[in-house]
Every structure is written in C-alpha cells, then in structure tokens.
Design a protein around this motif. Structure first.
Motif, PDB file in Angstrom:
ATOM      1  N   GLY A 100      58.024 -28.913  56.449  1.00  0.00           N
ATOM      2  CA  GLY A 100      58.770 -29.664  57.439  1.00  0.00           C
ATOM      3  C   GLY A 100      57.963 -29.904  58.688  1.00  0.00           C
ATOM      4  N   LEU A 101      58.651 -30.389  59.708  1.00  0.00           N
ATOM      5  CA  LEU A 101      58.034 -30.665  61.002  1.00  0.00           C
ATOM      6  C   LEU A 101      58.434 -29.581  61.992  1.00  0.00           C
ATOM      7  CD1 LEU A 101      56.591 -32.496  63.074  1.00  0.00           C
ATOM      8  CD2 LEU A 101      58.751 -33.741  63.328  1.00  0.00           C
ATOM      9  N   VAL A 102      57.442 -28.920  62.565  1.00  0.00           N
ATOM     10  CA  VAL A 102      57.697 -27.862  63.539  1.00  0.00           C
ATOM     11  C   VAL A 102      56.770 -28.051  64.722  1.00  0.00           C
ATOM     12  CG1 VAL A 102      58.495 -26.181  61.820  1.00  0.00           C
ATOM     13  CG2 VAL A 102      56.074 -26.287  62.439  1.00  0.00           C
ATOM     14  N   GLN A 103      57.019 -27.284  65.777  1.00  0.00           N
ATOM     15  CA  GLN A 103      56.150 -27.327  66.945  1.00  0.00           C
ATOM     16  C   GLN A 103      55.131 -26.197  66.896  1.00  0.00           C
ATOM     17  OE1 GLN A 103      58.885 -27.299  70.308  1.00  0.00           O
ATOM     18  NE2 GLN A 103      58.722 -29.543  70.447  1.00  0.00           N
ATOM     19  N   ALA A 104      54.052 -26.389  67.606  1.00  0.00           N
ATOM     20  CA  ALA A 104      53.033 -25.344  67.690  1.00  0.00           C
ATOM     21  C   ALA A 104      53.659 -24.050  68.204  1.00  0.00           C
ATOM     22  CB  ALA A 104      51.903 -25.786  68.600  1.00  0.00           C
ATOM     23  N   GLY A 105      53.311 -22.950  67.537  1.00  0.00           N
ATOM     24  CA  GLY A 105      53.864 -21.657  67.888  1.00  0.00           C
ATOM     25  C   GLY A 105      55.048 -21.243  67.037  1.00  0.00           C
ATOM     26  N   ARG A 111      40.688 -30.319  49.948  1.00  0.00           N
ATOM     27  CA  ARG A 111      41.637 -29.231  49.805  1.00  0.00           C
ATOM     28  C   ARG A 111      40.916 -27.909  50.068  1.00  0.00           C
ATOM     29  NH1 ARG A 111      45.239 -29.653  44.602  1.00  0.00           N
ATOM     30  NH2 ARG A 111      43.237 -29.282  43.588  1.00  0.00           N
ATOM     31  N   GLU A 112      41.569 -27.035  50.809  1.00  0.00           N
ATOM     32  CA  GLU A 112      40.932 -25.777  51.170  1.00  0.00           C
ATOM     33  C   GLU A 112      41.816 -24.586  50.836  1.00  0.00           C
ATOM     34  OE1 GLU A 112      40.185 -25.676  55.380  1.00  0.00           O
ATOM     35  OE2 GLU A 112      42.302 -25.412  55.884  1.00  0.00           O
ATOM     36  N   PHE A 113      41.166 -23.463  50.680  1.00  0.00           N
ATOM     37  CA  PHE A 113      41.826 -22.219  50.324  1.00  0.00           C
ATOM     38  C   PHE A 113      42.607 -21.655  51.505  1.00  0.00           C
ATOM     39  CE2 PHE A 113      42.398 -18.159  48.403  1.00  0.00           C
ATOM     40  CZ  PHE A 113      42.118 -17.205  49.377  1.00  0.00           C
ATOM     41  N   VAL A 114      43.771 -21.064  51.207  1.00  0.00           N
ATOM     42  CA  VAL A 114      44.584 -20.395  52.224  1.00  0.00           C
ATOM     43  C   VAL A 114      44.723 -18.907  51.901  1.00  0.00           C
ATOM     44  CG1 VAL A 114      46.869 -20.244  53.296  1.00  0.00           C
ATOM     45  CG2 VAL A 114      45.870 -22.487  52.778  1.00  0.00           C
ATOM     46  N   SER A 115      45.220 -18.597  50.711  1.00  0.00           N
ATOM     47  CA  SER A 115      45.385 -17.191  50.340  1.00  0.00           C
ATOM     48  C   SER A 115      45.500 -17.055  48.837  1.00  0.00           C
ATOM     49  CB  SER A 115      46.622 -16.589  51.011  1.00  0.00           C
ATOM     50  OG  SER A 115      47.808 -17.129  50.453  1.00  0.00           O
ATOM     51  N   ALA A 116      45.245 -15.851  48.330  1.00  0.00           N
ATOM     52  CA  ALA A 116      45.353 -15.589  46.902  1.00  0.00           C
ATOM     53  C   ALA A 116      45.627 -14.112  46.666  1.00  0.00           C
ATOM     54  CB  ALA A 116      44.075 -16.002  46.178  1.00  0.00           C
ATOM     55  N   PHE A 117      46.377 -13.843  45.595  1.00  0.00           N
ATOM     56  CA  PHE A 117      46.613 -12.450  45.227  1.00  0.00           C
ATOM     57  C   PHE A 117      46.897 -12.361  43.740  1.00  0.00           C
ATOM     58  CE2 PHE A 117      51.247 -12.920  45.034  1.00  0.00           C
ATOM     59  CZ  PHE A 117      51.442 -14.022  45.845  1.00  0.00           C
ATOM     60  N   VAL A 124      43.553 -18.365  58.779  1.00  0.00           N
ATOM     61  CA  VAL A 124      44.976 -18.011  58.773  1.00  0.00           C
ATOM     62  C   VAL A 124      45.214 -16.511  58.844  1.00  0.00           C
ATOM     63  CG1 VAL A 124      45.462 -20.078  57.408  1.00  0.00           C
ATOM     64  CG2 VAL A 124      45.245 -17.857  56.251  1.00  0.00           C
ATOM     65  N   LYS A 125      44.159 -15.744  58.760  1.00  0.00           N
ATOM     66  CA  LYS A 125      44.289 -14.289  58.748  1.00  0.00           C
ATOM     67  C   LYS A 125      44.981 -13.812  60.020  1.00  0.00           C
ATOM     68  CE  LYS A 125      40.811 -12.489  56.802  1.00  0.00           C
ATOM     69  NZ  LYS A 125      39.439 -11.986  56.517  1.00  0.00           N
ATOM     70  N   GLY A 126      45.974 -12.943  59.845  1.00  0.00           N
ATOM     71  CA  GLY A 126      46.739 -12.439  60.977  1.00  0.00           C
ATOM     72  C   GLY A 126      47.943 -13.290  61.327  1.00  0.00           C
ATOM     73  N   ARG A 127      48.008 -14.500  60.800  1.00  0.00           N
ATOM     74  CA  ARG A 127      49.142 -15.396  61.095  1.00  0.00           C
ATOM     75  C   ARG A 127      49.977 -15.672  59.847  1.00  0.00           C
ATOM     76  NH1 ARG A 127      48.288 -20.493  62.574  1.00  0.00           N
ATOM     77  NH2 ARG A 127      46.283 -20.682  61.462  1.00  0.00           N
ATOM     78  N   GLN A 141      54.560 -17.022  54.372  1.00  0.00           N
ATOM     79  CA  GLN A 141      55.137 -16.947  55.703  1.00  0.00           C
ATOM     80  C   GLN A 141      54.070 -17.347  56.711  1.00  0.00           C
ATOM     81  OE1 GLN A 141      58.360 -16.130  56.780  1.00  0.00           O
ATOM     82  NE2 GLN A 141      57.573 -16.764  58.784  1.00  0.00           N
ATOM     83  N   MET A 142      54.352 -18.376  57.481  1.00  0.00           N
ATOM     84  CA  MET A 142      53.372 -18.904  58.428  1.00  0.00           C
ATOM     85  C   MET A 142      53.910 -18.733  59.837  1.00  0.00           C
ATOM     86  SD  MET A 142      52.233 -22.359  56.373  1.00  0.00           S
ATOM     87  CE  MET A 142      53.823 -23.145  56.600  1.00  0.00           C
ATOM     88  N   ASN A 143      53.232 -17.939  60.608  1.00  0.00           N
ATOM     89  CA  ASN A 143      53.622 -17.686  61.994  1.00  0.00           C
ATOM     90  C   ASN A 143      52.588 -18.259  62.954  1.00  0.00           C
ATOM     91  OD1 ASN A 143      55.861 -16.190  61.046  1.00  0.00           O
ATOM     92  ND2 ASN A 143      54.649 -14.304  61.013  1.00  0.00           N
ATOM     93  N   SER A 144      52.997 -18.425  64.187  1.00  0.00           N
ATOM     94  CA  SER A 144      52.093 -18.927  65.231  1.00  0.00           C
ATOM     95  C   SER A 144      51.354 -20.173  64.757  1.00  0.00           C
ATOM     96  CB  SER A 144      51.084 -17.845  65.633  1.00  0.00           C
ATOM     97  OG  SER A 144      51.739 -16.684  66.078  1.00  0.00           O
ATOM     98  N   LEU A 145      52.101 -21.104  64.252  1.00  0.00           N
ATOM     99  CA  LEU A 145      51.496 -22.307  63.686  1.00  0.00           C
ATOM    100  C   LEU A 145      50.747 -23.115  64.740  1.00  0.00           C
ATOM    101  CD1 LEU A 145      54.342 -23.257  61.241  1.00  0.00           C
ATOM    102  CD2 LEU A 145      51.950 -22.962  60.604  1.00  0.00           C
ATOM    103  N   LYS A 146      49.658 -23.724  64.289  1.00  0.00           N
ATOM    104  CA  LYS A 146      48.820 -24.549  65.145  1.00  0.00           C
ATOM    105  C   LYS A 146      48.803 -25.968  64.593  1.00  0.00           C
ATOM    106  CE  LYS A 146      45.745 -20.574  65.867  1.00  0.00           C
ATOM    107  NZ  LYS A 146      44.351 -20.084  65.775  1.00  0.00           N
ATOM    108  N   THR A 147      48.434 -26.913  65.440  1.00  0.00           N
ATOM    109  CA  THR A 147      48.388 -28.292  64.970  1.00  0.00           C
ATOM    110  C   THR A 147      47.404 -28.454  63.813  1.00  0.00           C
ATOM    111  OG1 THR A 147      46.755 -28.817  66.685  1.00  0.00           O
ATOM    112  CG2 THR A 147      49.077 -29.251  67.202  1.00  0.00           C
ATOM    113  N   GLU A 148      46.356 -27.648  63.821  1.00  0.00           N
ATOM    114  CA  GLU A 148      45.370 -27.749  62.738  1.00  0.00           C
ATOM    115  C   GLU A 148      45.870 -27.178  61.414  1.00  0.00           C
ATOM    116  OE1 GLU A 148      44.912 -26.421  65.793  1.00  0.00           O
ATOM    117  OE2 GLU A 148      43.549 -24.688  65.717  1.00  0.00           O
TER     118      GLU A 148
END
Length: 125
Positions: A10-15, A45-51, A64-67, A82-89
């Motif tokens: 969706g569309l959210v604001q930074a933070g 396309r770039e990597f974000v996380s894997a398990f 994205v580490k820590g966020r 779960q994505m916290n402290s989102l940034k425009t990038e």
C-alpha cells in the motif's frame, strides 16, 4: 508445485510500518526456504531477506537490517515481512519466493523456483 500470493502492500508515509503477507500452497510449505525480494522502478530486482524452513536464522540485506523482520506461520502456510521505519527508498514491488528445503538462505535469485506476483509498496516523504 507451489503457488505464492503476496498481500499487504500500500501507500504509507516515511517512518510508518507495514506488514506484507505471502500465502503459499503445498503441504510441505514448512520445509521450504523462503525469501523476499523487491524491485524499484527502473532498477533490478534485489534481495531483502531469506530463511530456511529448518532453523531460525534469517539473512537480511544490509539496507533493511534492523528495520525489517521476517516470520512464518506454518499452520497458515504464510510468511510475513514486517517493515518498520519505512523510507522512501523502500518503494518497490515486493516479491515472495520459495526454494527447495535443500536451498540455503541465499540472496541468489536463481535458487528460488517459485515466485509470487508481487505487491506494491509506496513510501511517500
């Protein structure tokens, strides 16, 4: 065959925070190595996380580490991002991917056989 369906973009604001979901088909979902990737406009396309399905180690991209935090609910055949402290990038289409249980938690896209259709995340300033 494994089918993956992402949701929660969706569309959210930074933070702000946002949680993506990826629901999978397949009785052996709990054993699959799972990953998240993203693709920003005009970018590769770039990597974000894997398990892996076995073990509790999650491998994150430095950006994205820590966020961002991944988790899975095997009873619901679902993995989450779960994505916290989102940034425009962080604006991108986010994809869920699945690989065989033997696959390590890798950033190499070639290792993942199954992909979802993607969900758009837009972060405004």
């Amino acid at each position: 065959q494994v089918y993956l369906v992402e949701s929660g973009g969706g569309l959210v604001q930074a933070g702000d925070s946002l949680r993506l979901s990826c629901e999978a088909s397949g009785r052996t979902f709990s054993t699959y190595t799972m990953a998240w990737f993203r693709q920003a406009p005009g970018q590769e396309r770039e990597f974000v996380s894997a398990f892996r399905g076995i073990g509790d180690y999650t491998y994150y991209a430095d950006s994205v580490k820590g966020r961002f935090t991944t988790s899975r609910n095997n009873a619901k055949n679902t993995v989450y991002l779960q994505m916290n402290s989102l940034k425009t990038e962080d604006t991108a289409v986010y994809y869920c991917a699945a690989g065989s249980p033997a696959l390590s938690a890798t950033r190499n896209q070639q290792g993942y056989r199954y992909w979802g259709q993607g969900t758009q995340v837009t972060v405004s300033s």
